[in-house]
Design a protein around this motif. Structure first.
Motif, PDB file in Angstrom:
ATOM      1  N   CYS A  66     -20.732 -32.691  -1.758  1.00 56.84           N
ATOM      2  CA  CYS A  66     -20.488 -31.949  -0.640  1.00 56.84           C
ATOM      3  C   CYS A  66     -19.470 -30.757  -0.966  1.00 56.84           C
ATOM      4  CB  CYS A  66     -19.746 -32.502   0.762  1.00 56.84           C
ATOM      5  SG  CYS A  66     -19.257 -31.498   2.086  1.00 56.84           S
ATOM      6  N   ASN A  69     -17.896 -28.683   0.911  1.00 57.66           N
ATOM      7  CA  ASN A  69     -17.095 -28.628   1.783  1.00 57.66           C
ATOM      8  C   ASN A  69     -15.870 -29.484   1.453  1.00 57.66           C
ATOM      9  OD1 ASN A  69     -15.839 -27.321   4.384  1.00 57.66           O
ATOM     10  ND2 ASN A  69     -16.422 -29.310   5.314  1.00 57.66           N
ATOM     11  N   CYS A  70     -16.129 -30.762   1.289  1.00 62.86           N
ATOM     12  CA  CYS A  70     -14.977 -31.759   1.089  1.00 62.86           C
ATOM     13  C   CYS A  70     -14.983 -32.420   0.009  1.00 62.86           C
ATOM     14  CB  CYS A  70     -15.199 -32.717   2.462  1.00 62.86           C
ATOM     15  SG  CYS A  70     -16.577 -33.971   2.336  1.00 62.86           S
ATOM     16  N   PHE A 106     -17.030 -34.799  -1.125  1.00 62.34           N
ATOM     17  CA  PHE A 106     -17.672 -36.085  -0.926  1.00 62.34           C
ATOM     18  C   PHE A 106     -18.727 -36.365  -1.772  1.00 62.34           C
ATOM     19  CE2 PHE A 106     -20.636 -39.090   1.709  1.00 62.34           C
ATOM     20  CZ  PHE A 106     -19.741 -40.284   1.415  1.00 62.34           C
ATOM     21  N   CYS A 133     -23.101 -33.985   5.593  1.00 60.41           N
ATOM     22  CA  CYS A 133     -22.457 -34.608   4.868  1.00 60.41           C
ATOM     23  C   CYS A 133     -21.643 -35.749   5.864  1.00 60.41           C
ATOM     24  CB  CYS A 133     -21.097 -33.877   4.266  1.00 60.41           C
ATOM     25  SG  CYS A 133     -19.806 -34.630   3.737  1.00 60.41           S
ATOM     26  N   CYS A 173     -17.653 -35.335   6.387  1.00 57.85           N
ATOM     27  CA  CYS A 173     -16.932 -34.444   6.981  1.00 57.85           C
ATOM     28  C   CYS A 173     -17.803 -33.853   8.273  1.00 57.85           C
ATOM     29  CB  CYS A 173     -16.440 -33.098   6.054  1.00 57.85           C
ATOM     30  SG  CYS A 173     -17.862 -32.191   5.485  1.00 57.85           S
TER      31      CYS A 173
HETATM   32 ZN   LIG Z   1     -18.349 -33.089   3.333  1.00 58.39          ZN
END
Ligand SMILES: [Zn+2]
Length: 570
Positions: A143, A145-146, A148, A156, A159
């Protein structure tokens, strides 16, 4: 005779549904169907399994089975559980049926001929190793963004960010694990919903008395942001309905199938064809074609709120866009969510009670009554074991079950197992009949509007009148001084058991059948005239004392179940 076409949102094929799913569509639809049948209306009640799409392919792969075989097996499983809950479908079909293949391809051809479908060239992830394009959910990666590592191509799970597969870091194929993915051009079909915005809005505005929940969701989709968008109706998948124009090939669309959101609602119609082809009916068109007899049909759909956009906009766009005289829905009954014991039901974590488990611990009627009397209509509602125990023990055991038991046992002890003769009714009984009549008329009004909780409340109030009458008339006391008067009271009370069985059957069909059997009657006619209905069983009519209609749930059971269903189902 009024004619009611009733459909429940079709459950997805990949697994057994939980009680929140059940109360969000199939169960209230069944209540409505049973009620209309009991009133003597002509009813066609349809449901099916929704079998296409990526999750079915993934679930089949996980189970190590070909997807067609997996779907056939899961359809049988879902059909058996639906039967266990006494869901009275006239037919439980399959969206993968040949009938739905042909009808979906028919709609695509007609829509294309009317300029309602356009071709769009897009770029999409292709896996040379797998030899196919990969839908979003077939791609996983890190991911952005995070961080993961197992984020899916569409979202995801860590998040919850919505993703586009090209955003994933180190994307890989879910099928093979291949990482040599490439962006390639591919062609897809879009349904031109945007050109139908006004027509759809006008149609929705003419729908009278739709629930606010339904209309507000539809209007939001119509008008928010850039308004109603054209939507892709094809996918690069193996499992699905091949993209064709009727029975003709569609140039450039080899190897593609229709997107599940397009073919699933068409199954409502195909299901009626399956019903005929299964030998259960003779004419499906008089339910679905307004030029072939369906113009006097009232069509009601039941669904959870997440399904409202597809039923208020997507499916009507298909039907209106075709220009053909198909029956459109008259009333959409939508539901909020049922939560579970301080959180949500979770299929992945096995949190909450699933339909198969529910039937293992208690008969269907216990669940039907609680779920329907607590249906999440005006807002989300919550299942708690305390509330379930209280509701079952009070409403079903103490009120309805106890009434039937006391009356029949007292009669057996004092008059024998037959309806007693002698005596006459007085003002107290006239008042009771008036009160019962008021409650039953109220029940009918709520049922006609598919107001589930209000119907349950009116029914419960009718049951309570019986217990209050017994307390007040006290035939066991009357019997000591005036046996004739007690006989009249018990004759009335025995007839009330029959009346309760008839009006309660849509909610608790097994208990209703048990009571009618004990009363040795098959007369389940609706009490249009309550006073007359309470004379159905004449003096001298034999009966049996029924077995316990509803048992109580113990504190030990409640605690045990609370622990057992807290989560972690495989
Ligand atoms: Zn994420």
């Amino acid at each position: 005779m009024a004619r009611h076409l009733i459909t429940s949102a079709i459950p997805y094929i990949n697994g057994i549904k939980h009680l929140g799913n059940l109360v969000g569509s199939q169960l209230p639809a069944d209540l409505f169907a049973r009620y209309h049948r009991a009133r003597g209306d002509e009813v066609l009640f349809l449901c099916a399994t929704d079998e296409h799409g990526t999750p079915a392919e993934l679930a089949a792969a996980k189970a190590g089975k070909p997807v067609a075989e997996y779907c056939a097996e899961m359809h049988e499983v879902q059909a058996r559980i639906a039967d266990g809950f006494r869901l009275s479908f006239d037919h439980f079909g399959r969206s993968s049926s040949p009938q739905n293949h042909a009808l979906t391809q028919h709609f695509a051809r007609v829509l294309a001929e009317r300029g309602m479908i356009r071709e769009v060239t897009e770029t999409q992830m292709y896996s040379p190793t797998d030899g196919r394009f990969l839908p979003d959910r077939y791609i996983e990666g890190t991911c952005p963004n995070c961080g993961f590592e197992d984020a899916r191509g569409d979202q995801c799970d860590n998040c919850t960010k919505q993703l586009d597969p090209v955003e994933l870091i180190n994307p890989r194929s879910v099928i093979s694990g291949a990482t040599d993915l490439q962006m390639r051009e591919t062609k897809h079909l879009y349904l031109c919903q945007s050109t139908m915005k006004e027509q759809l809005e006008q149609w929705i505005d003419t729908r009278e008395g739709w629930p606010i929940l339904t209309t507000s969701i539809a209007k939001k989709w119509l008008n928010d942001g850039d308004g109603l968008q054209d939507r892709g109706i094809t996918r690069d998948l193996d499992w699905g309905i091949p993209v064709k124009k009727g029975d003709q090939d569609w140039p450039g669309m080899d190897g593609k199938v229709f997107y599940v959101w397009f073919d699933a609602p068409i199954e409502y119609i195909a299901c009626a064809q399956e019903w005929v082809d299964a030998g259960k009916g003779t004419d499906w068109q008089r339910w679905w074609r307004t030029d072939k007899g369906a113009s006097d049909v009232t069509y009601t759909q039941f669904m959870g709120k997440d399904n409202v956009p597809f039923h208020t906009l997507g499916f009507p766009a298909t039907i209106l866009g075709s220009g053909e005289p198909w029956k459109l829905v008259d009333y959409i009954k939508s539901f909020n969510y049922l939560n579970y014991d301080g959180g949500q039901f979770s299929t992945s974590r096995g949190r909450g009670v699933f339909m198969d488990q529910a039937l293992e611990i208690l008969p269907a009627d216990y669940w039907r009554w609680w779920l329907l009397s607590h249906a999440p209509e005006s807002s989300d509602s919550e299942f708690t074991w305390e509330n379930f125990q209280t509701s079952v023990n009070k409403d079903l055991a103490d009120v309805l079950g106890n009434f039937a038991s006391r009356v029949t046992k007292f009669c057996r002890a004092k008059f024998g197992e037959q309806v007693p003769t002698g005596g006459s009714l007085g003002p107290r009984e006239d008042q009771l009949i008036a009160d019962l009549t008021a409650r039953i008329r109220e029940y009918e009004t709520h049922m006609a509007h598919a107001e589930v909780r209000k119907s349950a409340a009116a029914l419960r109030a009718a049951w309570v009148l019986g217990n209050e009458y017994l307390q007040d008339a006290a035939p066991w006391t009357t019997f000591k001084t005036d046996p004739e008067a007690a006989a009249a009271q018990i004759r009335l009370a025995l007839n009330m058991i029959r009346l309760y069985a008839v009006i309660s059957a849509p909610f608790i069909p097994d208990a209703a059948a048990q009571l009618l059997t004990a009363l040795k009657t098959t007369d389940d006619s609706w009490p249009d005239d309550v006073a007359a209905a309470l004379q159905t069983l004449p003096a001298g009519h034999a009966f049996d004392v029924p077995d316990v209609t509803f048992r109580k749930i113990t504190d030990e059971e409640r605690t045990d179940w609370q622990t057992r269903f807290a989560g972690k189902r495989d």
